[in-house]
Motif scaffolding. Structure first.
Motif, PDB file in Angstrom:
ATOM      1  N   ALA A 106      33.549  39.090  36.703  1.00 15.25           N
ATOM      2  CA  ALA A 106      33.109  37.818  37.281  1.00 15.25           C
ATOM      3  C   ALA A 106      34.002  37.535  38.483  1.00 15.25           C
ATOM      4  O   ALA A 106      35.056  38.156  38.649  1.00 15.25           O
ATOM      5  N   PRO A 107      33.594  36.617  39.348  1.00 13.88           N
ATOM      6  CA  PRO A 107      34.455  36.302  40.496  1.00 13.88           C
ATOM      7  C   PRO A 107      35.845  35.888  40.030  1.00 13.88           C
ATOM      8  O   PRO A 107      35.980  34.989  39.193  1.00 13.88           O
ATOM      9  N   PRO A 108      36.893  36.535  40.511  1.00  9.49           N
ATOM     10  CA  PRO A 108      38.257  36.186  40.076  1.00  9.49           C
ATOM     11  C   PRO A 108      38.647  34.793  40.550  1.00  9.49           C
ATOM     12  O   PRO A 108      38.275  34.360  41.641  1.00  9.49           O
ATOM     13  N   ASP A 109      39.410  34.091  39.705  1.00 12.96           N
ATOM     14  CA  ASP A 109      39.820  32.733  40.035  1.00 12.96           C
ATOM     15  C   ASP A 109      41.266  32.502  39.608  1.00 12.96           C
ATOM     16  O   ASP A 109      41.953  33.424  39.161  1.00 12.96           O
ATOM     17  N   GLU A 110      41.701  31.254  39.731  1.00 11.79           N
ATOM     18  CA  GLU A 110      43.081  30.934  39.400  1.00 11.79           C
ATOM     19  C   GLU A 110      43.376  31.157  37.917  1.00 11.79           C
ATOM     20  O   GLU A 110      44.522  31.429  37.528  1.00 11.79           O
ATOM     21  N   GLY A 111      42.346  31.041  37.074  1.00 10.04           N
ATOM     22  CA  GLY A 111      42.555  31.313  35.658  1.00 10.04           C
ATOM     23  C   GLY A 111      42.970  32.749  35.414  1.00 10.04           C
ATOM     24  O   GLY A 111      43.837  33.025  34.577  1.00 10.04           O
ATOM     25  N   LEU A 112      42.368  33.677  36.144  1.00  8.12           N
ATOM     26  CA  LEU A 112      42.761  35.082  36.028  1.00  8.12           C
ATOM     27  C   LEU A 112      44.188  35.268  36.511  1.00  8.12           C
ATOM     28  O   LEU A 112      44.989  35.976  35.878  1.00  8.12           O
ATOM     29  N   ARG A 113      44.530  34.636  37.619  1.00  6.82           N
ATOM     30  CA  ARG A 113      45.907  34.738  38.135  1.00  6.82           C
ATOM     31  C   ARG A 113      46.909  34.239  37.113  1.00  6.82           C
ATOM     32  O   ARG A 113      47.933  34.882  36.864  1.00  6.82           O
ATOM     33  N   ASP A 114      46.623  33.116  36.470  1.00  9.40           N
ATOM     34  CA  ASP A 114      47.553  32.565  35.485  1.00  9.40           C
ATOM     35  C   ASP A 114      47.661  33.483  34.264  1.00  9.40           C
ATOM     36  O   ASP A 114      48.746  33.640  33.695  1.00  9.40           O
ATOM     37  N   ALA A 115      46.533  34.077  33.865  1.00 14.78           N
ATOM     38  CA  ALA A 115      46.560  34.970  32.706  1.00 14.78           C
ATOM     39  C   ALA A 115      47.385  36.213  32.989  1.00 14.78           C
ATOM     40  O   ALA A 115      48.183  36.652  32.147  1.00 14.78           O
ATOM     41  N   VAL A 116      47.215  36.797  34.165  1.00 14.27           N
ATOM     42  CA  VAL A 116      48.005  37.972  34.524  1.00 14.27           C
ATOM     43  C   VAL A 116      49.474  37.588  34.670  1.00 14.27           C
ATOM     44  O   VAL A 116      50.372  38.338  34.252  1.00 14.27           O
ATOM     45  N   GLY A 117      49.731  36.424  35.236  1.00 11.09           N
ATOM     46  CA  GLY A 117      51.112  35.966  35.349  1.00 11.09           C
ATOM     47  C   GLY A 117      51.768  35.804  33.989  1.00 11.09           C
ATOM     48  O   GLY A 117      52.940  36.163  33.798  1.00 11.09           O
ATOM     49  N   GLY A 118      51.020  35.257  33.013  1.00  8.36           N
ATOM     50  CA  GLY A 118      51.553  35.119  31.667  1.00  8.36           C
ATOM     51  C   GLY A 118      51.846  36.466  31.026  1.00  8.36           C
ATOM     52  O   GLY A 118      52.857  36.635  30.329  1.00  8.36           O
ATOM     53  N   LEU A 119      50.953  37.440  31.258  1.00 11.87           N
ATOM     54  CA  LEU A 119      51.190  38.792  30.733  1.00 11.87           C
ATOM     55  C   LEU A 119      52.445  39.395  31.343  1.00 11.87           C
ATOM     56  O   LEU A 119      53.273  39.989  30.637  1.00 11.87           O
ATOM     57  N   LEU A 120      52.613  39.242  32.639  1.00 15.61           N
ATOM     58  CA  LEU A 120      53.800  39.785  33.300  1.00 15.61           C
ATOM     59  C   LEU A 120      55.075  39.161  32.749  1.00 15.61           C
ATOM     60  O   LEU A 120      56.105  39.830  32.596  1.00 15.61           O
ATOM     61  N   THR A 121      55.013  37.888  32.420  1.00 15.06           N
ATOM     62  CA  THR A 121      56.177  37.219  31.831  1.00 15.06           C
ATOM     63  C   THR A 121      56.487  37.807  30.462  1.00 15.06           C
ATOM     64  O   THR A 121      57.661  38.040  30.115  1.00 15.06           O
ATOM     65  N   ARG A 122      55.435  38.083  29.667  1.00 15.89           N
ATOM     66  CA  ARG A 122      55.634  38.608  28.307  1.00 15.89           C
ATOM     67  C   ARG A 122      56.258  39.999  28.328  1.00 15.89           C
ATOM     68  O   ARG A 122      57.038  40.331  27.441  1.00 15.89           O
ATOM     69  N   ILE A 123      55.908  40.815  29.313  1.00 19.31           N
ATOM     70  CA  ILE A 123      56.394  42.200  29.324  1.00 19.31           C
ATOM     71  C   ILE A 123      57.594  42.388  30.241  1.00 19.31           C
ATOM     72  O   ILE A 123      58.071  43.508  30.421  1.00 19.31           O
ATOM     73  N   ALA A 124      58.108  41.301  30.795  1.00 23.18           N
ATOM     74  CA  ALA A 124      59.204  41.406  31.769  1.00 23.18           C
ATOM     75  C   ALA A 124      60.451  42.028  31.161  1.00 23.18           C
ATOM     76  O   ALA A 124      61.275  42.619  31.874  1.00 23.18           O
ATOM     77  N   PHE A 125      60.617  41.915  29.830  1.00 22.35           N
ATOM     78  CA  PHE A 125      61.820  42.440  29.183  1.00 22.35           C
ATOM     79  C   PHE A 125      61.970  43.949  29.391  1.00 22.35           C
ATOM     80  O   PHE A 125      63.078  44.488  29.298  1.00 22.35           O
ATOM     81  N   ALA A 126      60.857  44.639  29.677  1.00 26.45           N
ATOM     82  CA  ALA A 126      60.897  46.096  29.802  1.00 26.45           C
ATOM     83  C   ALA A 126      61.583  46.556  31.082  1.00 26.45           C
ATOM     84  O   ALA A 126      62.077  47.688  31.153  1.00 26.45           O
ATOM     85  N   HIS A 127      61.604  45.707  32.103  1.00 24.45           N
ATOM     86  CA  HIS A 127      62.228  46.062  33.379  1.00 24.45           C
ATOM     87  C   HIS A 127      61.756  47.447  33.846  1.00 24.45           C
ATOM     88  O   HIS A 127      62.575  48.322  34.172  1.00 24.45           O
ATOM     89  N   CYS A 128      60.453  47.648  33.856  1.00 29.00           N
ATOM     90  CA  CYS A 128      59.890  48.953  34.205  1.00 29.00           C
ATOM     91  C   CYS A 128      58.859  48.798  35.319  1.00 29.00           C
ATOM     92  O   CYS A 128      58.370  47.691  35.573  1.00 29.00           O
ATOM     93  N   PRO A 129      58.516  49.898  35.986  1.00 28.37           N
ATOM     94  CA  PRO A 129      57.468  49.824  37.004  1.00 28.37           C
ATOM     95  C   PRO A 129      56.126  49.430  36.379  1.00 28.37           C
ATOM     96  O   PRO A 129      55.797  49.846  35.261  1.00 28.37           O
ATOM     97  N   VAL A 130      55.360  48.628  37.107  1.00 26.74           N
ATOM     98  CA  VAL A 130      54.058  48.164  36.623  1.00 26.74           C
ATOM     99  C   VAL A 130      53.005  48.448  37.690  1.00 26.74           C
ATOM    100  O   VAL A 130      53.227  48.197  38.878  1.00 26.74           O
ATOM    101  N   ASP A 131      51.867  48.978  37.252  1.00 21.53           N
ATOM    102  CA  ASP A 131      50.760  49.296  38.149  1.00 21.53           C
ATOM    103  C   ASP A 131      49.605  48.332  37.888  1.00 21.53           C
ATOM    104  O   ASP A 131      49.328  47.967  36.742  1.00 21.53           O
ATOM    105  N   LEU A 132      48.932  47.935  38.942  1.00 24.94           N
ATOM    106  CA  LEU A 132      47.763  47.067  38.838  1.00 24.94           C
ATOM    107  C   LEU A 132      46.511  47.917  38.980  1.00 24.94           C
ATOM    108  O   LEU A 132      46.301  48.571  40.009  1.00 24.94           O
ATOM    109  N   LEU A 133      45.678  47.923  37.930  1.00 23.20           N
ATOM    110  CA  LEU A 133      44.448  48.707  37.908  1.00 23.20           C
ATOM    111  C   LEU A 133      43.274  47.738  37.943  1.00 23.20           C
ATOM    112  O   LEU A 133      42.842  47.210  36.916  1.00 23.20           O
ATOM    113  N   LEU A 134      42.758  47.464  39.137  1.00 24.67           N
ATOM    114  CA  LEU A 134      41.626  46.548  39.301  1.00 24.67           C
ATOM    115  C   LEU A 134      40.340  47.322  39.057  1.00 24.67           C
ATOM    116  O   LEU A 134      40.044  48.293  39.763  1.00 24.67           O
ATOM    117  N   ASP A 135      39.556  46.891  38.074  1.00 24.92           N
ATOM    118  CA  ASP A 135      38.366  47.631  37.668  1.00 24.92           C
ATOM    119  C   ASP A 135      37.117  46.784  37.886  1.00 24.92           C
ATOM    120  O   ASP A 135      36.880  45.804  37.174  1.00 24.92           O
TER     121      ASP A 135
END
Length: 381
Positions: free
Chosen positions: A162-191
Protein backbone atom coordinates in the motif's frame (compact mmCIF):
# COMPACT_ATOMS: atom_id res chain seq x y z
CA UNK A 1 25.98 -11.40 -31.05
CA UNK A 2 25.95 -11.27 -27.25
CA UNK A 3 29.25 -11.81 -25.50
CA UNK A 4 29.45 -14.79 -23.14
CA UNK A 5 30.00 -13.99 -19.49
CA UNK A 6 33.35 -15.76 -19.49
CA UNK A 7 34.63 -13.32 -22.12
CA UNK A 8 33.90 -10.12 -20.21
CA UNK A 9 36.98 -8.11 -19.25
CA UNK A 10 38.61 -9.42 -16.09
CA UNK A 11 39.24 -5.90 -14.77
CA UNK A 12 35.50 -5.21 -14.88
CA UNK A 13 34.83 -8.42 -12.99
CA UNK A 14 37.29 -7.54 -10.24
CA UNK A 15 35.90 -4.02 -9.91
CA UNK A 16 32.40 -5.36 -9.40
CA UNK A 17 33.16 -8.30 -7.13
CA UNK A 18 35.36 -6.23 -4.85
CA UNK A 19 32.75 -3.53 -4.28
CA UNK A 20 31.25 -3.03 -0.84
CA UNK A 21 27.77 -4.19 -1.80
CA UNK A 22 25.96 -6.52 -4.17
CA UNK A 23 25.30 -5.69 -7.80
CA UNK A 24 22.11 -7.75 -8.01
CA UNK A 25 19.74 -9.32 -5.47
CA UNK A 26 17.33 -11.99 -6.75
CA UNK A 27 14.62 -13.12 -4.31
CA UNK A 28 14.54 -16.87 -4.86
CA UNK A 29 12.71 -19.78 -3.24
CA UNK A 30 15.07 -22.19 -1.50
CA UNK A 31 14.11 -25.05 -3.83
CA UNK A 32 16.47 -27.35 -5.66
CA UNK A 33 15.83 -25.66 -9.02
CA UNK A 34 16.86 -22.19 -7.81
CA UNK A 35 19.66 -23.42 -5.52
CA UNK A 36 21.19 -25.39 -8.38
CA UNK A 37 20.76 -22.47 -10.76
CA UNK A 38 22.73 -20.15 -8.49
CA UNK A 39 25.50 -22.71 -8.03
CA UNK A 40 25.80 -23.09 -11.81
CA UNK A 41 26.15 -19.43 -12.62
CA UNK A 42 29.41 -18.49 -14.36
CA UNK A 43 31.87 -17.65 -11.52
CA UNK A 44 32.13 -13.97 -12.42
CA UNK A 45 28.35 -13.64 -12.47
CA UNK A 46 27.95 -15.51 -9.17
CA UNK A 47 30.41 -13.12 -7.53
CA UNK A 48 28.03 -10.23 -8.29
CA UNK A 49 24.84 -11.90 -7.05
CA UNK A 50 23.70 -11.87 -3.41
CA UNK A 51 20.43 -13.81 -3.20
CA UNK A 52 17.55 -13.30 -0.84
CA UNK A 53 16.46 -16.89 -0.18
CA UNK A 54 12.91 -17.56 1.01
CA UNK A 55 12.30 -20.89 2.74
CA UNK A 56 9.00 -22.34 1.44
CA UNK A 57 6.43 -23.72 3.90
CA UNK A 58 6.57 -27.41 4.71
CA UNK A 59 2.84 -28.13 4.32
CA UNK A 60 -0.40 -26.34 3.54
CA UNK A 61 -1.64 -24.08 0.80
CA UNK A 62 -0.35 -20.72 -0.45
CA UNK A 63 0.58 -18.34 2.35
CA UNK A 64 1.60 -14.88 1.20
CA UNK A 65 4.83 -13.43 2.53
CA UNK A 66 4.47 -10.68 5.09
CA UNK A 67 0.94 -11.57 6.24
CA UNK A 68 0.86 -13.24 9.64
CA UNK A 69 -1.88 -15.81 10.19
CA UNK A 70 -3.91 -15.92 13.44
CA UNK A 71 -2.89 -19.53 14.15
CA UNK A 72 0.10 -21.81 13.42
CA UNK A 73 -0.05 -23.35 9.97
CA UNK A 74 2.19 -26.37 10.57
CA UNK A 75 0.93 -28.94 13.11
CA UNK A 76 4.17 -30.94 13.33
CA UNK A 77 6.82 -28.92 15.15
CA UNK A 78 9.43 -31.69 14.95
CA UNK A 79 9.09 -31.99 11.20
CA UNK A 80 9.08 -28.21 10.85
CA UNK A 81 12.33 -27.96 12.80
CA UNK A 82 13.95 -30.52 10.51
CA UNK A 83 12.58 -28.68 7.46
CA UNK A 84 14.09 -25.39 8.63
CA UNK A 85 17.48 -26.87 9.49
CA UNK A 86 17.66 -28.74 6.18
CA UNK A 87 16.84 -25.58 4.24
CA UNK A 88 19.43 -23.50 6.07
CA UNK A 89 22.06 -26.17 5.46
CA UNK A 90 21.21 -26.39 1.75
CA UNK A 91 21.51 -22.61 1.40
CA UNK A 92 24.81 -22.55 3.29
CA UNK A 93 26.27 -25.27 1.03
CA UNK A 94 25.03 -23.48 -2.10
CA UNK A 95 26.52 -20.14 -1.04
CA UNK A 96 30.04 -21.60 -0.63
CA UNK A 97 30.99 -19.02 1.95
CA UNK A 98 29.41 -16.06 0.15
CA UNK A 99 26.80 -13.94 1.97
CA UNK A 100 23.06 -14.18 1.35
CA UNK A 101 19.91 -13.07 3.11
CA UNK A 102 17.51 -15.77 4.30
CA UNK A 103 13.83 -15.12 4.98
CA UNK A 104 12.28 -17.90 7.07
CA UNK A 105 8.86 -16.24 7.30
CA UNK A 106 6.97 -19.41 6.34
CA UNK A 107 8.50 -21.36 9.24
CA UNK A 108 8.07 -18.68 11.90
CA UNK A 109 4.34 -18.58 12.59
CA UNK A 110 3.94 -19.53 16.23
CA UNK A 111 7.42 -21.07 16.40
CA UNK A 112 9.55 -18.28 17.84
CA UNK A 113 11.66 -20.61 20.08
CA UNK A 114 12.38 -22.85 17.08
CA UNK A 115 13.39 -19.90 14.93
CA UNK A 116 15.61 -18.47 17.65
CA UNK A 117 17.40 -21.80 18.07
CA UNK A 118 17.85 -22.26 14.32
CA UNK A 119 19.24 -18.79 13.77
CA UNK A 120 21.65 -19.08 16.66
CA UNK A 121 22.86 -22.34 15.12
CA UNK A 122 23.34 -20.57 11.77
CA UNK A 123 25.22 -17.67 13.37
CA UNK A 124 28.55 -19.19 12.37
CA UNK A 125 27.66 -18.96 8.68
CA UNK A 126 27.70 -16.00 6.24
CA UNK A 127 23.90 -16.06 6.09
CA UNK A 128 22.03 -12.89 7.04
CA UNK A 129 18.65 -13.39 8.73
CA UNK A 130 15.66 -11.29 7.68
CA UNK A 131 13.10 -9.64 9.91
CA UNK A 132 10.29 -7.15 9.41
CA UNK A 133 7.68 -5.05 11.16
CA UNK A 134 5.03 -7.79 10.82
CA UNK A 135 7.20 -10.38 12.61
CA UNK A 136 6.82 -11.26 16.29
CA UNK A 137 9.06 -9.39 18.73
CA UNK A 138 10.76 -12.67 19.65
CA UNK A 139 11.66 -13.28 16.01
CA UNK A 140 13.05 -9.77 15.65
CA UNK A 141 15.20 -10.20 18.75
CA UNK A 142 16.39 -13.67 17.70
CA UNK A 143 17.54 -12.50 14.27
CA UNK A 144 19.31 -9.51 15.81
CA UNK A 145 21.10 -11.77 18.32
CA UNK A 146 22.21 -14.09 15.50
CA UNK A 147 23.44 -11.08 13.52
CA UNK A 148 25.32 -9.81 16.57
CA UNK A 149 27.09 -13.13 17.07
CA UNK A 150 27.98 -13.61 13.40
CA UNK A 151 28.88 -10.01 12.60
CA UNK A 152 27.21 -10.46 9.19
CA UNK A 153 24.27 -8.17 9.85
CA UNK A 154 20.62 -8.69 8.98
CA UNK A 155 17.96 -7.50 6.56
CA UNK A 156 14.77 -5.60 7.30
CA UNK A 157 12.24 -6.57 4.63
CA UNK A 158 9.47 -4.02 4.09
CA UNK A 159 6.55 -5.12 1.91
CA UNK A 160 5.08 -2.15 0.06
CA UNK A 161 1.54 -3.46 -0.45
CA UNK A 162 0.00 0.00 0.00
CA UNK A 163 1.20 3.59 -0.30
CA UNK A 164 3.84 4.04 2.44
CA UNK A 165 3.00 6.54 5.16
CA UNK A 166 4.20 7.83 8.51
CA UNK A 167 2.78 4.74 10.20
CA UNK A 168 5.22 2.58 8.26
CA UNK A 169 8.08 4.92 9.20
CA UNK A 170 7.17 4.68 12.89
CA UNK A 171 6.89 0.89 12.72
CA UNK A 172 10.30 0.52 11.09
CA UNK A 173 11.74 2.99 13.58
CA UNK A 174 10.36 0.91 16.45
CA UNK A 175 11.90 -2.24 14.97
CA UNK A 176 15.27 -0.54 14.64
CA UNK A 177 15.08 0.48 18.29
CA UNK A 178 14.30 -3.11 19.35
CA UNK A 179 17.28 -4.58 17.47
CA UNK A 180 19.73 -1.77 18.21
CA UNK A 181 21.42 -3.88 20.91
CA UNK A 182 23.04 -5.99 18.16
CA UNK A 183 25.21 -3.10 16.92
CA UNK A 184 25.40 -4.80 13.51
CA UNK A 185 25.02 -3.74 9.88
CA UNK A 186 21.39 -3.54 8.74
CA UNK A 187 20.08 -3.75 5.17
CA UNK A 188 16.79 -2.31 3.93
CA UNK A 189 14.95 -4.66 1.56
CA UNK A 190 12.06 -2.72 -0.02
CA UNK A 191 9.70 -5.21 -1.67
CA UNK A 192 7.08 -3.92 -4.12
CA UNK A 193 5.85 -7.44 -4.83
CA UNK A 194 4.21 -8.03 -8.20
CA UNK A 195 4.44 -5.19 -10.72
CA UNK A 196 2.82 -6.62 -13.83
CA UNK A 197 1.38 -3.58 -15.57
CA UNK A 198 2.53 -0.10 -16.46
CA UNK A 199 -0.19 1.56 -14.37
CA UNK A 200 1.09 0.27 -11.02
CA UNK A 201 2.28 3.28 -8.94
CA UNK A 202 5.45 1.39 -8.04
CA UNK A 203 7.86 4.24 -8.70
CA UNK A 204 5.88 6.67 -6.52
CA UNK A 205 5.61 4.12 -3.70
CA UNK A 206 9.32 3.38 -3.83
CA UNK A 207 10.32 7.04 -3.80
CA UNK A 208 7.95 7.73 -0.93
CA UNK A 209 9.33 4.78 1.04
CA UNK A 210 12.89 5.93 0.48
CA UNK A 211 11.95 9.41 1.67
CA UNK A 212 10.37 8.02 4.83
CA UNK A 213 12.87 5.28 5.69
CA UNK A 214 16.16 6.32 4.11
CA UNK A 215 17.14 8.68 6.93
CA UNK A 216 16.04 6.39 9.78
CA UNK A 217 19.29 4.44 9.76
CA UNK A 218 22.70 4.27 8.15
CA UNK A 219 21.69 1.31 5.99
CA UNK A 220 24.50 -0.89 4.73
CA UNK A 221 22.54 -1.69 1.55
CA UNK A 222 19.17 -0.59 0.18
CA UNK A 223 17.58 -3.06 -2.24
CA UNK A 224 14.48 -2.47 -4.37
CA UNK A 225 12.70 -5.75 -5.11
CA UNK A 226 9.83 -6.30 -7.54
CA UNK A 227 8.64 -9.11 -9.78
CA UNK A 228 7.04 -9.02 -13.22
CA UNK A 229 7.00 -12.69 -14.19
CA UNK A 230 3.31 -13.54 -14.76
CA UNK A 231 1.59 -15.72 -12.17
CA UNK A 232 -0.63 -17.27 -14.87
CA UNK A 233 0.20 -17.92 -18.49
CA UNK A 234 -0.69 -14.82 -20.59
CA UNK A 235 -3.08 -16.51 -23.01
CA UNK A 236 -3.98 -13.27 -24.76
CA UNK A 237 -0.49 -12.88 -26.26
CA UNK A 238 -1.02 -15.61 -28.82
CA UNK A 239 0.84 -18.80 -29.63
CA UNK A 240 3.25 -20.42 -29.53
CA UNK A 241 5.35 -17.72 -27.86
CA UNK A 242 3.86 -15.44 -25.24
CA UNK A 243 5.62 -12.31 -24.04
CA UNK A 244 5.48 -10.43 -20.74
CA UNK A 245 7.12 -7.07 -20.12
CA UNK A 246 9.71 -6.68 -17.36
CA UNK A 247 8.14 -3.72 -15.57
CA UNK A 248 10.32 -4.34 -12.50
CA UNK A 249 13.40 -3.50 -14.59
CA UNK A 250 11.75 -0.26 -15.75
CA UNK A 251 10.80 0.81 -12.21
CA UNK A 252 14.35 0.37 -10.93
CA UNK A 253 15.77 2.33 -13.87
CA UNK A 254 13.37 5.19 -13.14
CA UNK A 255 14.83 5.41 -9.65
CA UNK A 256 18.46 4.74 -10.51
CA UNK A 257 18.74 6.75 -13.73
CA UNK A 258 16.02 9.36 -13.39
CA UNK A 259 16.62 13.12 -13.32
CA UNK A 260 16.90 12.90 -9.52
CA UNK A 261 18.49 9.53 -8.67
CA UNK A 262 17.20 7.82 -5.56
CA UNK A 263 18.86 8.75 -2.28
CA UNK A 264 20.14 6.51 -0.80
CA UNK A 265 21.10 4.59 -3.99
CA UNK A 266 19.15 1.38 -4.55
CA UNK A 267 20.41 -2.01 -5.67
CA UNK A 268 18.33 -3.83 -8.29
CA UNK A 269 16.41 -6.86 -7.10
CA UNK A 270 13.78 -9.10 -8.68
CA UNK A 271 12.25 -12.57 -8.32
CA UNK A 272 14.44 -14.25 -10.93
CA UNK A 273 12.55 -16.07 -13.67
CA UNK A 274 9.55 -16.83 -11.44
CA UNK A 275 6.49 -15.03 -10.11
CA UNK A 276 6.44 -13.42 -6.69
CA UNK A 277 4.46 -16.26 -5.10
CA UNK A 278 6.80 -19.02 -6.23
CA UNK A 279 8.11 -19.58 -2.70
CA UNK A 280 4.74 -19.49 -0.94
CA UNK A 281 3.68 -23.12 -1.44
CA UNK A 282 5.30 -26.40 -0.35
CA UNK A 283 7.32 -28.38 -2.85
CA UNK A 284 5.15 -31.08 -4.38
CA UNK A 285 6.40 -34.58 -3.77
CA UNK A 286 4.94 -35.84 -7.03
CA UNK A 287 2.23 -35.36 -9.60
CA UNK A 288 1.72 -31.70 -10.40
CA UNK A 289 -0.19 -30.06 -13.23
CA UNK A 290 -0.15 -31.46 -16.77
CA UNK A 291 1.35 -28.21 -18.10
CA UNK A 292 4.43 -26.20 -17.30
CA UNK A 293 6.26 -23.17 -18.63
CA UNK A 294 9.63 -22.86 -20.34
CA UNK A 295 10.81 -19.29 -19.99
CA UNK A 296 13.51 -17.03 -21.39
CA UNK A 297 14.60 -13.52 -20.39
CA UNK A 298 15.42 -10.94 -23.05
CA UNK A 299 16.58 -7.39 -22.46
CA UNK A 300 13.04 -6.13 -21.75
CA UNK A 301 10.67 -9.10 -21.71
CA UNK A 302 10.06 -12.69 -20.70
CA UNK A 303 9.42 -15.15 -23.54
CA UNK A 304 7.17 -18.02 -22.48
CA UNK A 305 5.92 -21.27 -23.97
CA UNK A 306 3.33 -23.50 -22.33
CA UNK A 307 4.47 -27.11 -22.54
CA UNK A 308 3.02 -30.47 -21.47
CA UNK A 309 4.60 -32.33 -18.57
CA UNK A 310 3.26 -35.73 -19.59
CA UNK A 311 1.24 -37.55 -22.20
CA UNK A 312 2.03 -39.33 -25.47
CA UNK A 313 4.70 -37.54 -27.46
CA UNK A 314 5.08 -34.77 -24.88
CA UNK A 315 8.90 -34.76 -25.19
CA UNK A 316 8.72 -34.03 -28.93
CA UNK A 317 6.18 -31.29 -28.25
CA UNK A 318 8.45 -29.70 -25.64
CA UNK A 319 11.41 -29.74 -28.02
CA UNK A 320 9.41 -28.18 -30.86
CA UNK A 321 8.17 -25.38 -28.59
CA UNK A 322 11.64 -24.76 -27.11
CA UNK A 323 12.85 -24.27 -30.70
CA UNK A 324 10.57 -21.22 -30.84
CA UNK A 325 12.63 -19.67 -28.05
CA UNK A 326 15.99 -20.69 -29.49
CA UNK A 327 15.07 -19.21 -32.88
CA UNK A 328 13.55 -16.04 -31.43
CA UNK A 329 15.18 -12.65 -31.78
CA UNK A 330 17.11 -11.95 -28.59
CA UNK A 331 18.27 -15.50 -27.90
CA UNK A 332 21.87 -15.03 -26.83
CA UNK A 333 23.39 -18.30 -27.99
CA UNK A 334 24.41 -21.43 -26.16
CA UNK A 335 27.78 -20.03 -25.05
CA UNK A 336 26.15 -17.40 -22.83
CA UNK A 337 25.22 -19.60 -19.86
CA UNK A 338 24.19 -23.10 -18.89
CA UNK A 339 20.57 -22.01 -19.33
CA UNK A 340 21.09 -21.24 -23.02
CA UNK A 341 23.08 -24.44 -23.45
CA UNK A 342 20.25 -26.53 -22.06
CA UNK A 343 17.64 -24.80 -24.24
CA UNK A 344 19.74 -25.24 -27.38
CA UNK A 345 20.41 -28.89 -26.59
CA UNK A 346 16.76 -29.55 -25.86
CA UNK A 347 15.68 -27.86 -29.09
CA UNK A 348 18.15 -29.97 -31.06
CA UNK A 349 17.11 -33.16 -29.28
CA UNK A 350 20.80 -33.76 -28.65
CA UNK A 351 22.90 -35.17 -25.84
CA UNK A 352 21.50 -35.95 -22.41
CA UNK A 353 19.33 -32.84 -22.12
CA UNK A 354 16.09 -34.63 -22.89
CA UNK A 355 12.91 -32.59 -22.69
CA UNK A 356 13.27 -31.85 -18.99
CA UNK A 357 10.43 -31.16 -16.59
CA UNK A 358 9.22 -28.29 -14.37
CA UNK A 359 12.32 -28.35 -12.14
CA UNK A 360 14.73 -28.37 -15.09
CA UNK A 361 12.76 -25.64 -16.89
CA UNK A 362 12.83 -23.44 -13.78
CA UNK A 363 16.56 -24.07 -13.26
CA UNK A 364 17.43 -23.16 -16.86
CA UNK A 365 15.23 -20.09 -16.62
CA UNK A 366 16.91 -18.85 -13.43
CA UNK A 367 20.44 -19.45 -14.72
CA UNK A 368 20.02 -17.51 -17.96
CA UNK A 369 17.95 -14.80 -16.25
CA UNK A 370 20.51 -14.08 -13.53
CA UNK A 371 23.36 -14.17 -16.03
CA UNK A 372 21.53 -11.71 -18.29
CA UNK A 373 20.75 -9.32 -15.43
CA UNK A 374 24.37 -9.28 -14.25
CA UNK A 375 25.51 -8.62 -17.81
CA UNK A 376 23.06 -5.71 -18.18
CA UNK A 377 24.08 -4.20 -14.85
CA UNK A 378 27.79 -4.55 -15.69
CA UNK A 379 27.24 -2.77 -18.98
CA UNK A 380 25.57 0.07 -17.08
CA UNK A 381 28.77 0.51 -15.04
Amino acid sequence: MFEPMSDLPSELSSDVSSSSGPLYVPALPARRSALTAYSRLPPRARACVTPLWSIPPRVGGPHAMGRRQPHPLDPDRTALAAHLRTALRAIEVTQRGRPAWVDAFHTEDGTEPLVAESWLTAAGTPLRPVTGVERAAAQQTATAEAARLSGNGLGVRVFLTAPPDEGLRDAVGGLLTRIAFAHCPVDLLLDLGAVVDEHHPAEKWALRALGLLGSLHHWRTVVLLAGSFPRTFPEDYGTPLAEAHRFDWDVWHMLADGPEPADPPVVYGDYGAAHTGSGDTPTRAGGGPPWGVVRYTTERTFLLVRVPTRGPGHADTVRSLVREIVHAEGFRGEEFSEGERWLASCAAGAGRAGAGGPEVWARAGHVQHMTQVVRALRRRL
